[in-house]
Design a protein around this motif. Sequence first.
Motif, short mmCIF file in Angstrom:
data_model
loop_
_atom_site.label_atom_id
_atom_site.label_comp_id
_atom_site.label_asym_id
_atom_site.label_seq_id
_atom_site.Cartn_x
_atom_site.Cartn_y
_atom_site.Cartn_z
N ALA A 237 -53.38 49.72 5.44
CA ALA A 237 -54.66 49.12 5.80
C ALA A 237 -54.76 47.69 5.28
CB ALA A 237 -55.81 49.97 5.26
N SER B 181 -55.43 44.75 8.06
CA SER B 181 -56.80 44.26 8.19
C SER B 181 -56.90 42.81 7.75
CB SER B 181 -57.75 45.13 7.36
OG SER B 181 -59.08 44.71 7.55
N VAL C 167 -59.28 52.90 1.99
CA VAL C 167 -59.19 54.13 2.76
C VAL C 167 -59.84 55.24 1.94
CG1 VAL C 167 -57.68 55.82 3.85
CG2 VAL C 167 -57.08 53.39 3.92
N LEU D 112 -61.36 48.67 9.60
CA LEU D 112 -60.48 47.50 9.59
C LEU D 112 -61.01 46.43 10.53
CD1 LEU D 112 -58.66 50.00 8.70
CD2 LEU D 112 -56.72 48.67 9.58
N TRP E 177 -60.48 54.01 11.38
CA TRP E 177 -59.61 55.16 11.19
C TRP E 177 -60.50 56.33 10.76
CZ3 TRP E 177 -55.16 52.96 7.62
CH2 TRP E 177 -54.43 51.99 8.32
#
Length: 275
Positions: free
Chosen positions: A50, A54, A60, A76, A85
């Motif tokens: 991530a 991003s 997360v 993101l 996600w």
Amino acid sequence: MAARLATVDGVIGVLLGGSRARGEERPDSDWDLGVYYRGAPHLPTLRSMARGLSDSPTDVAGPGEWGPWVDGGAWLTVGDSHVDWLLRDVDRVRRVWTQCREGEFEVGIQAGHPLGFWSPSYVGELALGRVLADPTKELTLFQREVAGYPEPLRRSLVASAWEAEFIVANAAKPALRGDVLLVSLALSRAIGILVQALYAWHRRWCLNEKGSLAVAENLPGTPPSFGPRARALLGAPGTNPDELSVTVQAATDLVADIRAALTLPAAPSGPPHSD
């Protein structure tokens, strides 16, 4: 991105969900990626991925960190796009699917879902999504399995709309006391339940509250006045006993009309709402 996510330990596949999967997106719609896992996804790998993908700081959330029904995930920013996600425990989704085939469902408290999280939405996400990455083909096979809307679930969701009548009936006394909060909550839940019943009647999966009233009012067989009447009730229930009482009576009439249109069963007898 989906292909990379599918290589993470514990992840079995990735599904595109939301409006983009259904071809109903707007230019500013998010990209929703369902990250299906078994056991537990390897969070350190997901967090590292991530951060690398991003354009803004992100983290997360692991299973359970976002509440009992939305397992976890990440938000993101990739260029001009927002990518979400959403972690999904594939074994839990399968358990819910088994319940749906038996006509059973749950409605749980979940942040971000004012009407509650209706468990069949797990299955609906899979049924309406687009598989993007599926190394073992498990997700693809599962999606084929849930292609048909279970008739037992349809009957249960339609029958459960008796609660809308019960809730509105129990709002009459609070309306006389000028209890704006209780009446407003009763109206929202009652109309939300009717929306769920209308979706089920037409064998459509209702994933969440967003845009659901607009869809329900345009389904074949829905009384043409349902949408305008529902919006009028929700938009201005009133601020004093007289106004609130008129609104509750209008809601009573609306519930009766929808029950008649869907030939719903009568409400069972039950204890009155506490004064």
